[in-house]
Design an enzyme around this catalytic site. Structure first.
Site, PDB file in Angstrom:
ATOM      1  N   GLU A  18      35.990  46.130  41.517  1.00 56.40           N
ATOM      2  CA  GLU A  18      36.829  45.256  40.682  1.00 56.40           C
ATOM      3  C   GLU A  18      36.890  45.783  39.254  1.00 56.40           C
ATOM      4  O   GLU A  18      35.867  46.140  38.671  1.00 56.40           O
ATOM      5  CB  GLU A  18      36.226  43.847  40.717  1.00 56.40           C
ATOM      6  N   THR A  20      38.006  48.493  38.326  1.00 51.33           N
ATOM      7  CA  THR A  20      37.702  49.928  38.309  1.00 51.33           C
ATOM      8  C   THR A  20      38.981  50.755  38.296  1.00 51.33           C
ATOM      9  O   THR A  20      38.952  51.916  37.899  1.00 51.33           O
ATOM     10  CB  THR A  20      36.902  50.305  39.571  1.00 51.33           C
ATOM     11  N   SER A  52      64.659  32.189  45.441  1.00 52.24           N
ATOM     12  CA  SER A  52      63.368  32.118  46.128  1.00 52.24           C
ATOM     13  C   SER A  52      63.245  30.780  46.829  1.00 52.24           C
ATOM     14  O   SER A  52      63.649  29.746  46.293  1.00 52.24           O
ATOM     15  CB  SER A  52      62.242  32.256  45.099  1.00 52.24           C
ATOM     16  N   LEU A 108      45.398  37.040  44.867  1.00 57.71           N
ATOM     17  CA  LEU A 108      45.660  37.771  46.115  1.00 57.71           C
ATOM     18  C   LEU A 108      46.863  38.697  45.966  1.00 57.71           C
ATOM     19  O   LEU A 108      47.458  39.130  46.955  1.00 57.71           O
ATOM     20  CB  LEU A 108      45.884  36.782  47.267  1.00 57.71           C
ATOM     21  N   SER A 110      50.008  38.262  44.678  1.00 57.91           N
ATOM     22  CA  SER A 110      51.349  37.795  45.046  1.00 57.91           C
ATOM     23  C   SER A 110      52.403  38.562  44.253  1.00 57.91           C
ATOM     24  O   SER A 110      53.505  38.816  44.759  1.00 57.91           O
ATOM     25  CB  SER A 110      51.488  36.291  44.801  1.00 57.91           C
ATOM     26  N   SER A 111      52.102  38.960  43.008  1.00 59.43           N
ATOM     27  CA  SER A 111      53.093  39.707  42.206  1.00 59.43           C
ATOM     28  C   SER A 111      53.362  41.072  42.832  1.00 59.43           C
ATOM     29  O   SER A 111      54.518  41.493  42.942  1.00 59.43           O
ATOM     30  CB  SER A 111      52.623  39.953  40.774  1.00 59.43           C
ATOM     31  N   GLU A 143      55.568  45.997  36.457  1.00 53.19           N
ATOM     32  CA  GLU A 143      54.623  44.980  35.976  1.00 53.19           C
ATOM     33  C   GLU A 143      54.123  45.291  34.555  1.00 53.19           C
ATOM     34  O   GLU A 143      54.049  44.421  33.703  1.00 53.19           O
ATOM     35  CB  GLU A 143      53.445  44.887  36.953  1.00 53.19           C
ATOM     36  N   ASP A 155      46.682  46.885  43.410  1.00 52.55           N
ATOM     37  CA  ASP A 155      47.372  45.875  44.220  1.00 52.55           C
ATOM     38  C   ASP A 155      48.570  46.492  44.940  1.00 52.55           C
ATOM     39  O   ASP A 155      48.817  46.227  46.117  1.00 52.55           O
ATOM     40  CB  ASP A 155      47.843  44.713  43.337  1.00 52.55           C
ATOM     41  N   TYR A 207      42.067  39.645  30.766  1.00 52.90           N
ATOM     42  CA  TYR A 207      42.208  40.911  31.511  1.00 52.90           C
ATOM     43  C   TYR A 207      42.425  42.048  30.521  1.00 52.90           C
ATOM     44  O   TYR A 207      41.747  43.077  30.565  1.00 52.90           O
ATOM     45  CB  TYR A 207      43.386  40.814  32.495  1.00 52.90           C
TER      46      TYR A 207
END
Ligand code: GLA
Length: 370
Positions: A18, A20, A52, A108, A110-111, A143, A155, A207
């Protein structure tokens, strides 16, 4: 004009490794069985009009959209349109409908699922053939540069490269991806996904702060990334001026080692060791990297006390999900213990489910109904 395209991309669970990825380290994610489905109908126009199933209204994204011009959920699609065109690819206008099977805001990815599904649909409609690592980098640019979130590449690589019954060992020095067999069921073990349902609070700012701390630590050591001092072990930390930055760096160096240790333990079918390493990773995220919350700690600790082989938070942090490895015959006991402890502490009821590694992004048979 191309036919209607159906494309899907999964979310991911990071088994270990994580924070990393942006330090050129190692991670070991799996793709989730849950997928975001996109349908694209090219119409030769000069915009992508997107809807959506989970959001009201539609958003018009001009093909020449400028960075940051579209905000909210559609920004991830706009970012992909922008990144493809910025890389010199032509994108056909059309209508896109999205149906997300990946829980939003729960760590999880989602993006990334939305970016990779939209990118696959647009690239297919345009007749482009783009390699998976390049697709991941384009989605990451969407992103980082369009949406403005300074995330790494894990991701997107997990969403694009996932394989059933395999985890993906990623080396972010060269973005190489190696599938590693991951089939706990064959060893009588289940992978439990415990969603705390806690929103990510201040996740964006925290973050970025962690990323900056790692960059400062590398600069103190005179290297471009913490990966350059991986082989020096914890001795390297003495050269870092700020003690908090040194703890952040210690998490990264020890976490990279834990990724290698988990891969070795998986190779030996030793899930008891994998579990212990998960629990050590959680402690490092709690004490050195400081990205867990008391609510998340309670879930992970309770799972272990109730008999899990190990448990850790997965994803960027500050809420989201915990994963636990549990012997099959004990998992309902562990789930009940977690539900009781969380209720006693006055938190939201978690959602708890068994999960497994799924396939990566690709054309989809199943048209969505957005
Ligand atoms: C988020 C980011 C990833 C990675 C993880 C933490 O999911 O998108 O790039 O940094 O956090 O491991």
């Amino acid at each position: 004009m191309t036919e209607t395209v159906h494309y899907a991309a999964p979310g991911r669970i990071n088994l270990i490794g994580e924070h990393t990825d942006y330090n050129q380290g190692f991670a070991l994610p799996i793709a989730l069985p849950e997928r975001t489905e996109v349908t694209y109908r090219p119409d030769g126009g000069d915009a992508v009009v997107v809807r959506s199933a989970d959001e009201a209204g539609e958003v018009t994204i001009p093909l020449d959209t400028a960075r940051g011009a579209v905000r909210g959920w559609a920004a991830y699609v706009a970012g992909v349109v922008w990144a493809l065109r910025d890389a010199g690819h032509s994108v056909p206008g059309g209508e896109m409908s999205i149906s997300s099977g990946v829980e939003m805001g729960s760590g999880l990815a989602s993006s990334a699922a939305l970016e990779c599904a939209a990118l696959g649909a647009l690239a297919t409609a345009a007749g482009l053939s783009i390699g998976r690592v390049e697709q991941a980098r384009l989605a990451q640019r969407a992103e980082n540069e369009y949406v403005g979130a300074p995330t790494g590449l894990m991701d997107q690589l997990a969403s694009l490269c996932g394989e059933p019954r395999h985890a993906l060992l990623i080396d972010f020095l060269d973005d190489g991806v190696r599938p590693v067999p991951f089939d706990p069921a064959a060893a009588g073990v289940v992978l439990l996904l415990i969603n705390s349902m806690a929103p990510h609070q201040h996740a964006g700012g925290e973050y970025a702060a962690r990323r900056t701390a790692c960059e400062r630590a590398a600069a103190d050591l005179g290297v471009t990334s913490l990966r350059d001092v991986q082989d020096r072990g914890e001795d390297a930390l003495r050269g870092i001026a700020d003690p908090v930055d040194a703890r952040r760096a210690r998490h990264v160096l020890t976490e990279n080692r834990r990724v290698a240790d988990v891969v070795a333990a998986l190779g030996a079918g030793d899930y008891a060791s994998v579990g212990r390493i998960f629990t050590a990773s959680h402690a490092s995220m709690r004490d050195d990297f400081e990205i867990t919350t008391p609510h998340i700690d309670l879930i992970a600790d309770t799972a272990v006390r109730a008999g899990a082989l190990g448990a850790r938070m997965t994803g960027g942090g500050f809420g989201g999900c915990v994963i636990a490895l549990v012997a099959h015959e004990r998992w309902t006991e562990v789930a009940d213990a977690v539900r009781r402890a969380v209720a006693a502490a006055g938190h939201h009821a978690p959602s708890i489910a068994l999960t497994e590694a799924g396939a990566g992004a690709g054309p989809s048979e199943m048209p969505n109904r957005a």
